[in-house]
Each structure stands twice: as structure tokens, then as C-alpha cells.
Write a protein that holds these residues in place. Structure first.
Motif, PDB file in Angstrom:
ATOM      1  N   GLY A 174       0.787  -1.230   0.000  1.00 29.04           N
ATOM      2  CA  GLY A 174       0.000   0.000   0.000  1.00 29.04           C
ATOM      3  C   GLY A 174       0.816   1.275   0.000  1.00 29.04           C
ATOM      4  O   GLY A 174       0.260   2.362  -0.046  1.00 29.04           O
ATOM      5  N   GLY A 175       2.152   1.161   0.053  1.00 34.65           N
ATOM      6  CA  GLY A 175       2.947   2.370   0.119  1.00 34.65           C
ATOM      7  C   GLY A 175       3.281   2.955  -1.230  1.00 34.65           C
ATOM      8  O   GLY A 175       3.657   4.121  -1.339  1.00 34.65           O
ATOM      9  N   ALA A 176       3.156   2.170  -2.288  1.00 35.10           N
ATOM     10  CA  ALA A 176       3.565   2.638  -3.615  1.00 35.10           C
ATOM     11  C   ALA A 176       2.402   3.311  -4.340  1.00 35.10           C
ATOM     12  O   ALA A 176       1.250   2.915  -4.194  1.00 35.10           O
ATOM     13  N   ASP A 177       2.749   4.338  -5.115  1.00 35.23           N
ATOM     14  CA  ASP A 177       1.762   5.002  -5.981  1.00 35.23           C
ATOM     15  C   ASP A 177       0.533   5.475  -5.208  1.00 35.23           C
ATOM     16  O   ASP A 177      -0.589   5.373  -5.694  1.00 35.23           O
ATOM     17  N   ARG A 178       0.743   5.997  -4.027  1.00 31.46           N
ATOM     18  CA  ARG A 178      -0.384   6.473  -3.242  1.00 31.46           C
ATOM     19  C   ARG A 178      -0.805   7.864  -3.706  1.00 31.46           C
ATOM     20  O   ARG A 178       0.022   8.720  -3.935  1.00 31.46           O
ATOM     21  N   HIS A 179      -2.124   8.048  -3.863  1.00 37.28           N
ATOM     22  CA  HIS A 179      -2.652   9.377  -4.128  1.00 37.28           C
ATOM     23  C   HIS A 179      -3.860   9.576  -3.232  1.00 37.28           C
ATOM     24  O   HIS A 179      -4.153   8.743  -2.388  1.00 37.28           O
ATOM     25  N   PHE A 180      -4.531  10.702  -3.365  1.00 37.99           N
ATOM     26  CA  PHE A 180      -5.604  11.047  -2.445  1.00 37.99           C
ATOM     27  C   PHE A 180      -6.826  11.535  -3.204  1.00 37.99           C
ATOM     28  O   PHE A 180      -6.708  12.107  -4.288  1.00 37.99           O
ATOM     29  N   LYS A 181      -8.004  11.293  -2.593  1.00 38.45           N
ATOM     30  CA  LYS A 181      -9.233  11.854  -3.159  1.00 38.45           C
ATOM     31  C   LYS A 181      -9.996  12.554  -2.039  1.00 38.45           C
ATOM     32  O   LYS A 181      -9.937  12.157  -0.878  1.00 38.45           O
ATOM     33  N   VAL A 182     -10.703  13.608  -2.390  1.00 30.46           N
ATOM     34  CA  VAL A 182     -11.462  14.396  -1.430  1.00 30.46           C
ATOM     35  C   VAL A 182     -12.946  14.126  -1.618  1.00 30.46           C
ATOM     36  O   VAL A 182     -13.453  14.154  -2.745  1.00 30.46           O
ATOM     37  N   GLY A 183     -13.655  13.875  -0.536  1.00 28.22           N
ATOM     38  CA  GLY A 183     -15.096  13.641  -0.648  1.00 28.22           C
ATOM     39  C   GLY A 183     -15.743  13.402   0.673  1.00 28.22           C
ATOM     40  O   GLY A 183     -15.109  13.263   1.687  1.00 28.22           O
TER      41      GLY A 183
END
Length: 232
Positions: free
Chosen positions: A223-232
Motif C-alpha cells: 500500500g505504500g507505492a503510488d499512493r494518491h488522495f481523493k477528497v469527498g
């Protein structure tokens, strides 16, 4: 940005599920105020608390393969191997379970811990014991769902508590959820149990504070690779 837009941005939204309750509290406050000014102030404070209870803030959800995110705000009150509720159809073998206890001041909108499809929703009537007790997982009224994720089936159980008397679901069987999506709400103090598939590594400890849609409860080591975020 106008002044109105700026103010609106600073105000935490109220979930529509709370509108009726806030109106009822406000009506009672007006009656109490007509009877006695001190009672009216008490009613006003309770109305403000009711609005605070039903707040539904936006969350910034970490998105990466293998992450399991907290479905609830609150305190981690139990971690260990437990047999899942039979109505979920997850088998008889113990699974790793993480429990999040919500008090009446926590946000009570619950969010999906993983991305996947809802394969089962099961409701079971029961008691209304203190949700902080281990017996609550077995004896209390509850509503559970199973999410079919890439790493296996994840069970999420909303448990009514000593004050809670209503579990509200926003989803249906067969529906797809993204991690961090809202799936339900419990009124007035409760608990959420998360049953994890084999191989999940728990990353929180007892007594830690969790934030729904943001706190990483566990992962599968990737789960540490290519992490991004979404807001909602």
C-alpha cells in the motif's frame, strides 16, 4: 471568492439524515424557552449539539492498492482474531477484527474501508448494550455488509450502542463502492467492526484515534507505492 462563498467553505455540511432531528430539537427549544429562559438556553445548546452530531465533513482519503481505511471516527477499542457474525457468510474461522468505538461527539457517517462490490447486506436485531463491550459484537442490534475487494472479502458491521437506536444504510447489495465512499450512519453513539482477510497487516494500536475515510487501519504490504488522495 465572495464573502458568502468563503463563509460557506468554512461551515461543515450537515448530513440530510439529521435535518428532521435538528428541527425537532429546535422546536422543543422554543417551547422550553417559552416556559423558562434557562430551559430555552439548554434546549438551544442541545440543538447545536444535534447539528454537530450530524455533521458530514469532507475527508481526504489515501488511495493505493492494498490499503484498508477506517470506516468510522473514534477510538480503536479492540484488535484480535474473532469469528465473524454468521449472517455475513464469511465462514466459521476467526478473522482479524478491528473495532472502532464512536462516542456521541464523533462524526457518525461511515465510509467504505476498501474499493469493491457489496456482495451481502445483513441486518440482525438485538440488544442495546454499551457498544464498548466485547459482548456488543454478538448481542447488540447490528447491520453488516461484505465488500468483495481485490484482496478478499472485507466485513464491516455497524453496531448499535447504549444510546443508538437506528442504523441507516445508504447502499444496496450488488452496488460498487470506492474506498472512502459513504455507506451508512448510526444515530447517537455506537461502534463499527471491520473483519479483515488473511494477510492484512494491522497498523494501529489499542486506544489510537481513527478518522473515517483517512486513517489507514491495515495494508497488505503493497500500500505504500503510488499512493494518491481523493477528497469527498
Amino acid at each position: 471568492m465572495t464573502l458568502i462563498e468563503s463563509v460557506r467553505k468554512q461551515i461543515t455540511p450537515i448530513h440530510p439524515e439529521g435535518y428532521v432531528f435538528i428541527a425537532l430539537f429546535a422546536g422543543v427549544a422554543l417551547v422550553l424557552g417559552w416556559i423558562s429562559a434557562p430551559l430555552g438556553w439548554i434546549g438551544a445548546l442541545l440543538t447545536l449539539w444535534c447539528a454537530y452530531f450530524f455533521r458530514d465533513p469532507a475527508r481526504v482519503t489515501p488511495v493505493a492498492e492494498g490499503l484498508i481505511i477506517s470506516p468510522a471516527d473514534g477510538v480503536i477499542c479492540s484488535i484480535g482474531q474473532f469469528q465473524p457474525p454468521p449472517e455475513l457468510g464469511l465462514g466459521m474461522d476467526p478473522m482479524m477484527r478491528v473495532c472502532v468505538f464512536m462516542n456521541v461527539f464523533d462524526v457518525h457517517v461511515n465510509r467504505a474501508p476498501v474499493t469493491g462490490r457489496i456482495s451481502r447486506i445483513a441486518y440482525k436485531p438485538g440488544l442495546f448494550l454499551n457498544a464498548d463491550l466485547d459482548k456488543a459484537s454478538e448481542d447488540n442490534e447490528r447491520s453488516g455488509l461484505v465488500i468483495e475487494s481485490r484482496h478478499g472479502r472485507v466485513g464491516v458491521v455497524q453496531i448499535a450502542g447504549l444510546v443508538a437506536r437506528r442504523i441507516v444504510s445508504f447502499v444496496q447489495e450488488g452496488q460498487s463502492l470506492g474506498v472512502g465512499d459513504r455507506f451508512g450512519l448510526i444515530r447517537f453513539g455506537s461502534r463499527v467492526d471491520i473483519y479483515l482477510p488473511a494477510g492484512a497487516r494491522v497498523l494501529v494500536g489499542l486506544g489510537a484515534r481513527a478518522i473515517a475515510g483517512e486513517t489507514v487501519l491495515a495494508d497488505y504490504g503493497d500500500g505504500g507505492a503510488d499512493r494518491h488522495f481523493k477528497v469527498g
